[in-house]
Motif scaffolding. Sequence first.
Motif, PDB file in Angstrom:
ATOM      1  N   ASN A 140       0.912  -1.266  -0.101  1.00 14.60           N
ATOM      2  CA  ASN A 140       0.094   0.067  -0.212  1.00 14.60           C
ATOM      3  C   ASN A 140       1.213   1.131  -0.200  1.00 14.60           C
ATOM      4  N   ILE A 141       2.222   0.956   0.508  1.00 15.77           N
ATOM      5  CA  ILE A 141       2.765   2.762   0.268  1.00 15.77           C
ATOM      6  C   ILE A 141       3.903   2.468  -0.719  1.00 15.77           C
ATOM      7  N   GLN A 142       4.196   0.929  -1.440  1.00 17.04           N
ATOM      8  CA  GLN A 142       4.470   1.663  -2.250  1.00 17.04           C
ATOM      9  C   GLN A 142       5.087   2.912  -3.685  1.00 17.04           C
ATOM     10  N   LEU A 143       3.281   2.783  -4.008  1.00 23.51           N
ATOM     11  CA  LEU A 143       3.507   4.358  -4.535  1.00 23.51           C
ATOM     12  C   LEU A 143       3.736   5.198  -4.295  1.00 23.51           C
ATOM     13  N   PRO A 144       3.714   6.416  -2.891  1.00 26.44           N
ATOM     14  CA  PRO A 144       4.531   6.949  -2.281  1.00 26.44           C
ATOM     15  C   PRO A 144       5.467   7.086  -2.105  1.00 26.44           C
ATOM     16  N   LEU A 145       6.271   5.555  -1.505  1.00 20.42           N
ATOM     17  CA  LEU A 145       7.958   5.410  -0.866  1.00 20.42           C
ATOM     18  C   LEU A 145       7.979   5.531  -2.226  1.00 20.42           C
ATOM     19  N   GLN A 146       7.664   5.082  -3.641  1.00 17.45           N
ATOM     20  CA  GLN A 146       8.832   4.862  -4.873  1.00 17.45           C
ATOM     21  C   GLN A 146       9.226   6.190  -5.594  1.00 17.45           C
ATOM     22  N   PHE A 176      15.600  -7.879  -9.488  1.00 18.26           N
ATOM     23  CA  PHE A 176      15.893  -7.753  -7.708  1.00 18.26           C
ATOM     24  C   PHE A 176      14.568  -6.703  -7.461  1.00 18.26           C
ATOM     25  N   GLY A 177      13.952  -6.022  -7.682  1.00 20.59           N
ATOM     26  CA  GLY A 177      12.884  -5.465  -6.666  1.00 20.59           C
ATOM     27  C   GLY A 177      13.444  -3.983  -6.873  1.00 20.59           C
ATOM     28  N   ALA A 178      12.507  -3.166  -6.586  1.00 21.00           N
ATOM     29  CA  ALA A 178      12.392  -2.125  -6.204  1.00 21.00           C
ATOM     30  C   ALA A 178      13.215  -1.323  -4.990  1.00 21.00           C
ATOM     31  N   ARG A 179      13.004  -2.319  -4.367  1.00 26.11           N
ATOM     32  CA  ARG A 179      13.946  -1.779  -2.956  1.00 26.11           C
ATOM     33  C   ARG A 179      15.107  -1.761  -3.166  1.00 26.11           C
ATOM     34  N   LYS A 180      15.891  -2.633  -3.640  1.00 27.10           N
ATOM     35  CA  LYS A 180      17.491  -3.421  -3.844  1.00 27.10           C
ATOM     36  C   LYS A 180      17.871  -1.848  -4.421  1.00 27.10           C
ATOM     37  N   LEU A 181      16.908  -1.709  -5.388  1.00 17.60           N
ATOM     38  CA  LEU A 181      17.601  -0.924  -6.488  1.00 17.60           C
ATOM     39  C   LEU A 181      17.490   0.712  -5.999  1.00 17.60           C
ATOM     40  N   PHE A 182      16.675   0.981  -5.706  1.00 21.20           N
ATOM     41  CA  PHE A 182      16.830   2.607  -5.376  1.00 21.20           C
ATOM     42  C   PHE A 182      17.639   1.951  -3.611  1.00 21.20           C
ATOM     43  N   THR A 183      17.535   1.526  -3.082  1.00 17.64           N
ATOM     44  CA  THR A 183      18.548   2.134  -1.957  1.00 17.64           C
ATOM     45  C   THR A 183      20.174   1.783  -2.291  1.00 17.64           C
ATOM     46  N   TYR A 194      22.789  17.632  -0.482  1.00 15.23           N
ATOM     47  CA  TYR A 194      22.038  16.548  -0.604  1.00 15.23           C
ATOM     48  C   TYR A 194      22.452  15.381  -0.276  1.00 15.23           C
ATOM     49  N   GLY A 195      23.955  14.729   0.311  1.00 15.47           N
ATOM     50  CA  GLY A 195      24.169  13.548   0.737  1.00 15.47           C
ATOM     51  C   GLY A 195      23.431  13.005   2.043  1.00 15.47           C
ATOM     52  N   ALA A 196      23.132  14.249   3.040  1.00 16.67           N
ATOM     53  CA  ALA A 196      22.929  14.102   3.500  1.00 16.67           C
ATOM     54  C   ALA A 196      21.380  12.671   3.363  1.00 16.67           C
ATOM     55  N   LEU A 197      20.363  13.306   2.307  1.00 18.51           N
ATOM     56  CA  LEU A 197      18.760  13.271   1.569  1.00 18.51           C
ATOM     57  C   LEU A 197      19.028  12.029   1.186  1.00 18.51           C
ATOM     58  N   LEU A 198      20.324  12.100   0.525  1.00 13.31           N
ATOM     59  CA  LEU A 198      19.940  10.003   0.276  1.00 13.31           C
ATOM     60  C   LEU A 198      20.555   9.328   1.294  1.00 13.31           C
ATOM     61  N   ILE A 199      20.947   9.435   1.869  1.00 13.66           N
ATOM     62  CA  ILE A 199      20.931   9.100   3.456  1.00 13.66           C
ATOM     63  C   ILE A 199      20.254   8.935   4.307  1.00 13.66           C
ATOM     64  N   VAL A 200      19.533   9.265   4.541  1.00 11.28           N
ATOM     65  CA  VAL A 200      17.852   9.179   5.254  1.00 11.28           C
ATOM     66  C   VAL A 200      16.993   8.413   3.908  1.00 11.28           C
ATOM     67  N   MET A 201      16.870   8.836   3.078  1.00  9.10           N
ATOM     68  CA  MET A 201      16.270   8.059   1.833  1.00  9.10           C
ATOM     69  C   MET A 201      16.803   6.498   1.954  1.00  9.10           C
ATOM     70  N   ALA A 202      17.945   6.308   1.196  1.00  7.84           N
ATOM     71  CA  ALA A 202      18.524   5.110   1.564  1.00  7.84           C
ATOM     72  C   ALA A 202      17.943   3.762   2.611  1.00  7.84           C
ATOM     73  N   VAL A 203      17.966   4.892   3.818  1.00 11.81           N
ATOM     74  CA  VAL A 203      17.501   3.863   5.055  1.00 11.81           C
ATOM     75  C   VAL A 203      15.593   3.856   4.889  1.00 11.81           C
ATOM     76  N   VAL A 204      14.911   4.350   4.700  1.00 12.42           N
ATOM     77  CA  VAL A 204      14.062   4.726   4.398  1.00 12.42           C
ATOM     78  C   VAL A 204      13.879   3.385   3.992  1.00 12.42           C
ATOM     79  N   MET A 205      14.036   3.337   2.149  1.00 16.42           N
ATOM     80  CA  MET A 205      13.826   2.484   1.173  1.00 16.42           C
ATOM     81  C   MET A 205      13.688   1.066   1.495  1.00 16.42           C
ATOM     82  N   PHE A 206      15.539   1.185   2.265  1.00 14.60           N
ATOM     83  CA  PHE A 206      15.733   0.216   3.228  1.00 14.60           C
ATOM     84  C   PHE A 206      14.908  -0.598   4.247  1.00 14.60           C
TER      85      PHE A 206
END
Length: 508
Positions: free
Chosen positions: A5-11, A68-75, A164-176
Amino acid sequence: MNRSNIQLPLQTGSLTLGFMVWVILSSLIAFIKESIALSPSQLTWVTATPVLFGSIMRVPVGYWTNRFGARKLFTLSFIVLLLPVYWLSRADSFGDLIIGGLFLGMGGAVFSVGVTSLPKYYPKSRHGFVNGIYGMGNLGTAISTFGAPVLANQIGWSKTILAYGALLIVMAVVMFLLGDREETPVRASLMDQIRGVAGNSKLWLLCLFYFLTFGSFVAFTVYLPNFLVSSFGLTKVDAGLRTAGFIALATFMRPLGGYLGDKFNPFKILMLVFVGLTAAGVLLSFAPSMLWYTISCLTIALCAGLGNGTIFKLVPMYFAKQAGIANGIISAMGGLGGFFPPLMLAFLFKLTGHYAIGFMAMSEVALACLILIVWMFFQEKLGLSARIIENAVEGIMITDTTGHIRSVNAAFTQITGYEEHEVVGKTPSILKSGIQGEDFYRELWDSLRQDGSWQGEIWNRRKGGDVYQEWLTISSVKNDAGDVMLYSGMFSDLTRKAGKIKAEPIKE
């Protein structure tokens, strides 16, 4: 938690960040060129390089998402993007900018992740709208284009990039943590999937359309900030704000394009899109005032956004089983559409002193796309008619006005036993059983000529000799002038359930 249910807003949020990072250089180029000496051609290459690598990488990224799925690719993508972000924050030469910008392209490549992954969670009737919502991640380019200059005014362009690096780290953790760990994999080799779609002409037509719509969006996103400053004397923040408006309009039009593609005929929507792009390109080629320049650019934003959303409604129609690789190739061509135009505009400006030829070329490409989408529209209508005929359970036979058979469907072969090549060019008399006399057929033709149709029971003979009874409807097919061009006969076997009837001698 139901992760689906959360994949659309998350991706969509992930794509937004990816696009924010993708356009760092074009957003800050007005600041960067004050610290690093760059020629006009070098400026163009610096802003275009991320687009090139991001476009090329969309093909394998679409394939890897299926595997491999969206989770792994985005992270993984966000972790990889930390490297060019840090490199660019320390850049002090043209070479540093090119190297960092090359790998920065991964931010644009992640577009293939969502368009491959998200349709798995929704019915086909909503694919256009869902991909349109996901495509609103384009808003990331607007956020960077407007926000990065504002922040750079306060802390400098180098620290802005590093932020921008800080934003990347946060989003990588959230997606993981929140990404779907159970996404259904699609296992097939990359080359097998490419071979499976490469021979389909629809793929390359959609590539051309997306090359224009998404390419014009990216090209103007990259091109506008520096152009507005150098040509109209705007401040860097004002130019960034206007470019952000262009991006925002195109972005919000994208889900609307997907929604309209779900509700109405997507071919007709694309016709309107290409008409608008053609007109806007012609107007820009005359080097208009700021007012008309703004109107033209907003028209391009509106049409490009609608087109971007609508095109990805068409992809599942033709490539339901190869969505990952098809999405990757089409989106890659769209990215390349954003790479080449800025280079071409810079070259033509250096050669001629103005951009008119470049904008006129864009309008001509849009006009070619308009012609092709009209052709696809009518081909689709003809193809639909052919599929209806071929899959009908009733036997269908088409003859010309002289009574010679032009085509038959699969049910005709199943009922009569005759293959298409055995009857084409011959007359329906090949099926005569001999039970009805000449008067019967004379009355049939008289009715057909007078009323345009005939309906009733008739006895015919199969290829194997068995006689069967059928219910036959014959209709005349007329052109716009009212002249009969063809006759269509549709029949069903009335004796199949009753068993075979012994063949009788044919009456002379």
